[in-house]
Every structure is written in structure tokens, then in C-alpha cells.
Design a protein around this motif. Structure first.
Motif, PDB file in Angstrom:
ATOM      1  N   THR A 119       0.861  -1.128  -0.092  1.00 26.80           N
ATOM      2  CA  THR A 119      -0.177  -0.092   0.025  1.00 26.80           C
ATOM      3  C   THR A 119       0.792   1.210   0.246  1.00 26.80           C
ATOM      4  O   THR A 119       1.971   1.256   0.427  1.00 26.80           O
ATOM      5  CB  THR A 119      -0.951   0.148   1.172  1.00 26.80           C
ATOM      6  OG1 THR A 119      -0.228   0.242   2.286  1.00 26.80           O
ATOM      7  CG2 THR A 119      -2.061  -1.234   1.204  1.00 26.80           C
ATOM      8  N   ARG A 120       0.515   2.246  -0.562  1.00 25.47           N
ATOM      9  CA  ARG A 120       1.209   3.536  -0.941  1.00 25.47           C
ATOM     10  C   ARG A 120       0.255   4.750  -0.362  1.00 25.47           C
ATOM     11  O   ARG A 120      -0.784   4.840  -0.499  1.00 25.47           O
ATOM     12  CB  ARG A 120       1.542   3.721  -2.122  1.00 25.47           C
ATOM     13  CG  ARG A 120       2.588   4.818  -2.293  1.00 25.47           C
ATOM     14  CD  ARG A 120       3.135   4.965  -3.722  1.00 25.47           C
ATOM     15  NE  ARG A 120       2.225   5.034  -4.705  1.00 25.47           N
ATOM     16  CZ  ARG A 120       2.212   4.298  -6.129  1.00 25.47           C
ATOM     17  NH1 ARG A 120       3.387   4.014  -6.223  1.00 25.47           N
ATOM     18  NH2 ARG A 120       1.241   4.557  -6.848  1.00 25.47           N
ATOM     19  N   CYS A 121       0.836   5.761   0.595  1.00 27.24           N
ATOM     20  CA  CYS A 121       0.172   6.684   0.862  1.00 27.24           C
ATOM     21  C   CYS A 121       0.257   7.814  -0.102  1.00 27.24           C
ATOM     22  O   CYS A 121       1.356   8.161  -0.859  1.00 27.24           O
ATOM     23  CB  CYS A 121       0.885   7.574   1.893  1.00 27.24           C
ATOM     24  SG  CYS A 121       0.067   9.057   2.330  1.00 27.24           S
ATOM     25  N   GLU A 122      -0.953   8.251  -0.680  1.00 23.82           N
ATOM     26  CA  GLU A 122      -0.924   9.083  -1.902  1.00 23.82           C
ATOM     27  C   GLU A 122      -1.513  10.402  -1.576  1.00 23.82           C
ATOM     28  O   GLU A 122      -1.922  11.369  -2.522  1.00 23.82           O
ATOM     29  CB  GLU A 122      -1.650   8.611  -3.059  1.00 23.82           C
ATOM     30  CG  GLU A 122      -1.063   7.320  -3.627  1.00 23.82           C
ATOM     31  CD  GLU A 122      -1.396   6.657  -4.811  1.00 23.82           C
ATOM     32  OE1 GLU A 122      -2.412   6.916  -5.189  1.00 23.82           O
ATOM     33  OE2 GLU A 122      -0.740   5.830  -5.611  1.00 23.82           O
ATOM     34  N   ASN A 123      -1.284  10.702  -0.283  1.00 23.66           N
ATOM     35  CA  ASN A 123      -1.870  12.165   0.324  1.00 23.66           C
ATOM     36  C   ASN A 123      -0.945  13.275   0.078  1.00 23.66           C
ATOM     37  O   ASN A 123       0.210  13.177   0.634  1.00 23.66           O
ATOM     38  CB  ASN A 123      -2.430  12.092   1.720  1.00 23.66           C
ATOM     39  CG  ASN A 123      -2.727  13.398   2.154  1.00 23.66           C
ATOM     40  OD1 ASN A 123      -3.057  14.429   1.522  1.00 23.66           O
ATOM     41  ND2 ASN A 123      -2.926  13.419   3.532  1.00 23.66           N
ATOM     42  N   PRO A 124      -1.187  14.181  -0.951  1.00 20.64           N
ATOM     43  CA  PRO A 124      -0.077  15.083  -1.310  1.00 20.64           C
ATOM     44  C   PRO A 124       0.236  15.849   0.062  1.00 20.64           C
ATOM     45  O   PRO A 124       1.223  16.524   0.154  1.00 20.64           O
ATOM     46  CB  PRO A 124      -0.520  15.991  -2.397  1.00 20.64           C
ATOM     47  CG  PRO A 124      -2.063  15.738  -2.278  1.00 20.64           C
ATOM     48  CD  PRO A 124      -2.349  14.438  -1.717  1.00 20.64           C
ATOM     49  N   LYS A 125      -0.676  16.087   1.039  1.00 15.72           N
ATOM     50  CA  LYS A 125      -0.480  16.836   2.082  1.00 15.72           C
ATOM     51  C   LYS A 125       0.456  16.147   3.304  1.00 15.72           C
ATOM     52  O   LYS A 125       0.730  16.729   4.189  1.00 15.72           O
ATOM     53  CB  LYS A 125      -1.650  17.419   2.979  1.00 15.72           C
ATOM     54  CG  LYS A 125      -2.428  18.280   1.835  1.00 15.72           C
ATOM     55  CD  LYS A 125      -3.859  18.782   2.352  1.00 15.72           C
ATOM     56  CE  LYS A 125      -4.297  19.959   1.439  1.00 15.72           C
ATOM     57  NZ  LYS A 125      -5.830  20.033   1.996  1.00 15.72           N
ATOM     58  N   CYS A 126       0.578  14.941   3.069  1.00 14.34           N
ATOM     59  CA  CYS A 126       1.252  14.023   4.126  1.00 14.34           C
ATOM     60  C   CYS A 126       2.652  14.264   3.960  1.00 14.34           C
ATOM     61  O   CYS A 126       3.304  14.508   2.843  1.00 14.34           O
ATOM     62  CB  CYS A 126       0.969  12.494   4.067  1.00 14.34           C
ATOM     63  SG  CYS A 126       1.659  11.545   4.976  1.00 14.34           S
ATOM     64  N   GLU A 127       3.186  14.383   5.114  1.00 18.66           N
ATOM     65  CA  GLU A 127       4.753  14.735   5.150  1.00 18.66           C
ATOM     66  C   GLU A 127       5.619  13.427   4.465  1.00 18.66           C
ATOM     67  O   GLU A 127       6.770  13.810   4.174  1.00 18.66           O
ATOM     68  CB  GLU A 127       4.975  14.693   6.867  1.00 18.66           C
ATOM     69  CG  GLU A 127       6.661  15.192   7.031  1.00 18.66           C
ATOM     70  CD  GLU A 127       6.710  14.975   8.465  1.00 18.66           C
ATOM     71  OE1 GLU A 127       8.036  15.383   8.961  1.00 18.66           O
ATOM     72  OE2 GLU A 127       5.987  14.737   9.354  1.00 18.66           O
ATOM     73  N   HIS A 128       5.084  12.201   4.706  1.00 20.51           N
ATOM     74  CA  HIS A 128       5.725  11.093   4.060  1.00 20.51           C
ATOM     75  C   HIS A 128       4.827  10.680   3.057  1.00 20.51           C
ATOM     76  O   HIS A 128       4.876   9.427   2.621  1.00 20.51           O
ATOM     77  CB  HIS A 128       6.052  10.286   5.130  1.00 20.51           C
ATOM     78  CG  HIS A 128       6.844  10.783   6.353  1.00 20.51           C
ATOM     79  ND1 HIS A 128       8.156  10.941   6.109  1.00 20.51           N
ATOM     80  CD2 HIS A 128       6.468  10.840   7.493  1.00 20.51           C
ATOM     81  CE1 HIS A 128       8.784  11.352   7.409  1.00 20.51           C
ATOM     82  NE2 HIS A 128       7.638  11.518   8.238  1.00 20.51           N
TER      83      HIS A 128
END
Lengths: 198, 396
Positions: A72-81
């Protein structure tokens, strides 16, 4: 011994469990005595079928039979990571708590899987189904933030060794045991029964 | 599900409230943490923290399976159902990175097993007392390479309890109470999920000292990776600030650590700041961790696990973290010899007191620490005991 034909099975219909068959079998207790015959206790035999749900991780365990390794991948542009990839699965990003996107990392694994550390054991706990000796390997991948634990049924592990994923595509158990690894260069004929490269 | 209710009733404690605590290997330490919070919050003026375990009620292989259920049951437990394996991968990595694959490092690990089983010989409660050598450890059967049988802790039957009270109540109950601080840290259930991060610094460390860690120890720059326990570091981080500890080796007089395996003992030396990361072995090799330094014949600087620890004394999971605190307390009271040397105790536990029985009292002990640890470092507590006449200035 219980008749396995009757053993319980479960379906989910409209979000609810539908049970069929027997989920527990009753056996008599037996007394526990000391060498002089004095009663000390009783055995408590149990034969129960537990229901265990994978939740959002179900797609990972289902894809192994198709020769696919999912992360799984975080695709939230506002996330620090943002962009962090997790294998094992994380349904939600531990940094921003937004739902992660499921991604196929089979190619990344084939290209970059490397043994981070390992161990070899001849001893196992009860209910083990793997052939001994078991070789645990912990695998790092390029661009992935986590280090996956799995096993190496062929060859001897070394730190830094390149490995390839193999999948139990022919008789899947739908557990983590459907995924294993072999040293790069292993011939398909050497793979354990039921396993393929894709 | 409610075993605690049975014990609570049998001890005559109804109708007071009680709570069952379940944090795997750290259950004992977490129980004290809960009792500490109950008293510190003002809710309770006096709380019993008690733990127990029977690990003999299943065959060993089923015991190993049940312990392995403390791992992730989807992603890890099916891989052999053996918890020692999850520590063996850490041992392999630590040995190759910080031990530089040296035989001497493997011998240092073995010395911990020799020490702790040797101290257990002086403890009438101990289950694993043995007079052994480094060679015995290195020749013992392999459990999960590179860990051998004598590197591993016991599976025990045992119980332990402590009473925590506010200051007024404590002095009503005893003339000689001890001050107690308790803290906890956590990290992911799976080592797999431990992402690379900066090392949180303890009061006796500086940011500069770890800048070249990866150069000094090739592959040692991933933190905590498979070689450190962030949960232990955070438990120490909070606990030291509560108690005013700026340097554990200077400020403490003894420690009881969660030596589930010889390797995790070494890892913990670093996590709690007894030694910097990468240099845990020197705590053993210098002789500082012994009651009497084998190189100098003088008292060890910070003796560790004089009870015998989990390797020599016992690991009855729910009781272990509490047993450690009781053992530390007996040193601070100056009552170690009384509690461990009395022939009646040896008779009561059906043990033969060794002819070379030695008084392991740490002379003048004022402050001590116990570390209770669960999973692969998923939950860790630090309990700090201080004699009230020897409190430290709290600077944080």
C-alpha cells in the motif's frame, strides 16, 4: 477424531456471517493423577474452529495465488511522508491516517528484493506446517519503507543476498505461507510443490 | 477471561475495583505502571499490583505456539510458530553489524547466560540455576541459529506482587517505603514496520555521537531496524526525566533487565543508555555488569540481573516484571541476604543451598531500575526505585 466433512465453513452474505456445519466437537475430560493415583486435575480437550477475518488486507492474501505481491502507498499530497510504500500492508497511512492506495509491487520485488537478515531453525512450535529446517528471511525492497518477514525454502540465506518471490499458485492456503523466496538463479524445477515464479 | 476476579476474591479484595492487564512479556511492568497511575492520579491511596503465570500447563511446543501468537497472527505466526526465530533474526543482524561477525562477540553473548544462571544459584526462588561455562553455552543445542538453548529464557510457573501507596499511606504501612516511578514506551507489533528514523537521545547522549554510526558499523545506520528497541528507549526517556536520572550508569546502583535472550539483553543496554548504540558488548566485557568485576575484583559499576533474570531466575510472563522490581527493592532495603540466604527459604522451595552461596547485596544501593519488555520490543516499561533519602534533582 472429528469428521472433517462436517467441519464448519463460513460465508459472508450481505455483510453477515452464514455458518454451516460443526464449529466445535466435544471430547471427554481425562483425570490427571500423580504416581500414587491422587487426583491432581483434569485435561480439557478442545476442538474449535475459529473465524478469522483479514479485513482490508484480504486482497493481499488473495493476490498471492495469482503471483502478485501487493503493498500500500500513501498518496495524500499533504502528508509529510507521501509516497511511502508499506509491505506488510497498512490500510491507512500511519502518518496522515488517510486511506492508502493498494499497489502491485511484484516488479519492484523481482528487481530489488534483498535479504536484510535471516535465521535457520530445526525447532518449531505446535501447528507448524513448514518443512524443517525453516529459514526465515527478512526482505528489504528498493523504495519500500518496511522489511517483510518470509521464508526461503531453497538455498542458504546470507545478508545482502538477492532473492526472487515465488507463489503457491496451484494449491493456495490463502495465508502468508503462499509467499516464499528463492535465491536469484534458482531453476523453476527446484521450487517446492505448488509454487511458481508468477 | 476474568481470572483476575478469582484471585481478587481469594485475596479478600472485593468489592474494590480491579483490572486485568495483558501486555505479553511486559505484563508485570505494565501492571505496576497501571498501579502507579492509579496512585499518582489520586484515585487510590493504596494499590496491589500482582502477576502470575503457569507455563507448564501445555507441552513446550504448544507453549512456543502460544507465545508466537504474540507476533502478528496473519503475517508472522504461521512462519514456524516459534518466537525465538523472531529474536534470532535480530541476533544475526546485530552480530554481523555491531558484533562484526566476531567469535568474541558470540562469546560475550554467552557470558550473559553464564552470569545470569550463576547468580540464579544464589536465589532460592530460581528455576534455572546452573554452574556453566561459555563453552557450555556455545555447545548447547541450537534453537534458532544463532541462538542456542542456553541463550534463551525459561518458561516458568510463578507469581509476584508489590504494594504501591501514596506517601502518607506508605509511612502508615512501613517505616521504610521506596519511591517508585513508572513509564512506558511502544513500537510496532511487527519489526517489519519499523521505519528508519533519527535516534531519540537520552540525557547522557549527544546528536554528534551517532553521526558516523553507519561508518563505524557497516549497515548500522538504520534505526531502530532489527538491532534496537525504540519502545525501551522511550520508556527510559520518560522514566529518566521523571526520576531526574541524567546518566543511568552513574545514577543507578543496579538494574534488572528483560534478558529474554542474550542478544536482547545487549540491545537493551544501548536502548536505555547504559552504553551508546553499537557498544553494548562493552558493558559485559568491561565487567561493569557483574556484582564483582571479574577483571578487578572490585564491585561492578552497575550490576545487572543479580536475581538471575529471565534466563536464570524465572520467566512466568505475568509475574516477571514484578519479580524484577521486588528484587531491586530488596537491594535498596539492604535485605538481599536475608531474603535469599535464609535456609528456610531454600527448604520451602525444595532447593539445595549451594556450599559456595554468596551474598550478592549491592552495598549502599540507593537507586535501581527494572525493564519489562513485550513482543519483539512492542511494549516496554521502565520502573525506577529510589530510596527516599537519595532522590535526584529533577531538571526536566
Amino acid at each position: 477424531m472429528a469428521d472433517l466433512k462436517d467441519r464448519g465453513t463460513v460465508k459472508v452474505v450481505d455483510g453477515r456471517f452464514q455458518f454451516k456445519g460443526k464449529f466445535h466437537y466435544i471430547y471427554p475430560n481425562t483425570p490427571i493423577r500423580d504416581e500414587n493415583g491422587a487426583l491432581k486435575g483434569v485435561t480439557n480437550p478442545r476442538d474449535m474452529t475459529y473465524i478469522h477475518m483479514y479485513g482490508g488486507e484480504a486482497s493481499f492474501f488473495n493476490s498471492l495465488k495469482d503471483g502478485k505481491l501487493l503493498g500500500t502507498r500513501c498518496e495524500n499530497p499533504k502528508c509529510e511522508h507521501t509516497g511511502t510504500i508499506h509491505v506488510p500492508f497498512k490500510i491507512h497511512c500511519p502518518d496522515c491516517l488517510k486511506r492508502n492506495t493498494i499497489v502491485d509491487i511484484t516488479k519492484i520485488a523481482k528487481k530489488s528484493a534483498t535479504v536484510h537478515t535471516f535465521m535457520v531453525t530445526e525447532r518449531t512450535g505446535a501447528f507448524n506446517t513448514l518443512e524443517k529446517p525453516i529459514r526465515f528471511i527478512n526482505i528489504e525492497f528498493e523504495g519500500v519503507s518496511t522489511i517483510l518477514m518470509s521464508y526461503l525454502p531453497v538455498g542458504e540465506p546470507k545478508i545482502g543476498m538477492r532473492v526472487l518471490p515465488i507463489f503457491q499458485t496451484k494449491n493456495p492456503t490463502f495465508t502468508i505461507l503462499d509467499l516464499a523466496w528463492v535465491p536469484v538463479g534458482t531453476a523453476e524445477s527446484k521450487l517446492p510443490e505448488g509454487f511458481t515464479f508468477s | 477471561m476474568l481470572g483476575e476476579s478469582v484471585i481478587h476474591d481469594r485475596l479478600g479484595l472485593d468489592p474494590l475495583g480491579n483490572i486485568g492487564v495483558k501486555t505479553g512479556g511486559a505484563t508485570g511492568g505494565s501492571t505496576i505502571w497501571e498501579a502507579f497511575k492509579a496512585v499518582a492520579s489520586g484515585y487510590s491511596d493504596c494499590t496491589l499490583a500482582m502477576g502470575w503465570e503457569r507455563m507448564d500447563e501445555v507441552p513446550t511446543d504448544e507453549g512456543n505456539h502460544l507465545i508466537a501468537c504474540a507476533a502478528d497472527k496473519d503475517w508472522e505466526t504461521p512462519l514456524g510458530h516459534i518466537y525465538t526465530g523472531y529474536y534470532a533474526v535480530m541476533a544475526q543482524k546485530y552480530w554481523q553489524v555491531f558484533g562484526k561477525s566476531e567469535d568474541s562477540f558470540r562469546e560475550t553473548m554467552a557470558k550473559i547466560a553464564v552470569k545470569n544462571r550463576g547468580y540464579a544459584r544464589m536465589n532460592p526462588h530460581a528455576h534455572g540455576a546452573m554452574d556453566i561455562t561459555v563453552e557450555d553455552v556455545l555447545n548447547s543445542p541450537v534453537v534458532a541459529h544463532p541462538l542456542r538453548a542456553l541463550d534463551c529464557c525459561l518458561m516458568s510457573v510463578g507469581a509476584a506482587g508489590v504494594i504501591l501507596a501514596d506517601e502518607k499511606t506508605a509511612y502508615e504501612l512501613t517505616d521504610n517505603p521506596l519511591l517508585l516511578y513508572s513509564s512506558a514506551g511502544s513500537h510496532t507489533l511487527r519489526v517489519a514496520d519499523r521505519r528508519d528514523m533519527e535516534i531519540p537521545l537520552l540525557p547522557n547522549e549527544t546528536a554528534d555521537q551517532y553521526k558516523d554510526l553507519g561508518k563505524r558499523f557497516l549497515g548500522g545506520d538504520r534505526y531502530p531496524g532489527f538491532t534496537g528497541f525504540l519502545a525501551a528507549r522511550m520508556a527510559a526517556y520518560y522514566g529518566y526525566r521523571m526520576a531526574g536520572i541524567t546518566d543511568p550508569t552513574e545514577d543507578l546502583d543496579l538494574v534488572e533487565l528483560h534478558d529474554a535472550f542474550t542478544i536482547s539483553d545487549i540491545q537493551t543496554y544501548e536502548d536505555i543508555g547504559i552504553r551508546p548504540y553499537g557498544e553494548g558488548r562493552t558493558y559485559v566485557e568491561s565487567g561493569d555488569c557483574y556484582h564483582t568485576n571479574p577483571h578487578t575484583g572490585k564491585p561492578g559499576k552497575l550490576p545487572a540481573n543479580l536475581s538471575g533474570g529471565l534466563i536464570g531466575n524465572m520467566h512466568a510472563v505475568g509475574a516477571t516484571g514484578i519479580m524484577q522490581v521486588v528484587e531491586v527493592a530488596q537491594h535498596l532495603w539492604g535485605r538481599w541476604a536475608e531474603m535469599h540466604g535464609d535456609q528456610k527459604k531454600w527448604d520451602a522451595f525444595d532447593r539445595k543451598k549451594p556450599s559456595d552461596w554468596t551474598d550478592l547485596q549491592v552495598k549502599g544501593a540507593k537507586r535501581g531500575l527494572a525493564i519489562s519488555h513485550a513482543g519483539v520490543g512492542s511494549q516496554v516499561t521502565a520502573t525506577i526505585l529510589i530510596h527516599p533519602d537519595h532522590q535526584l534533582e529533577r531538571r526536566f
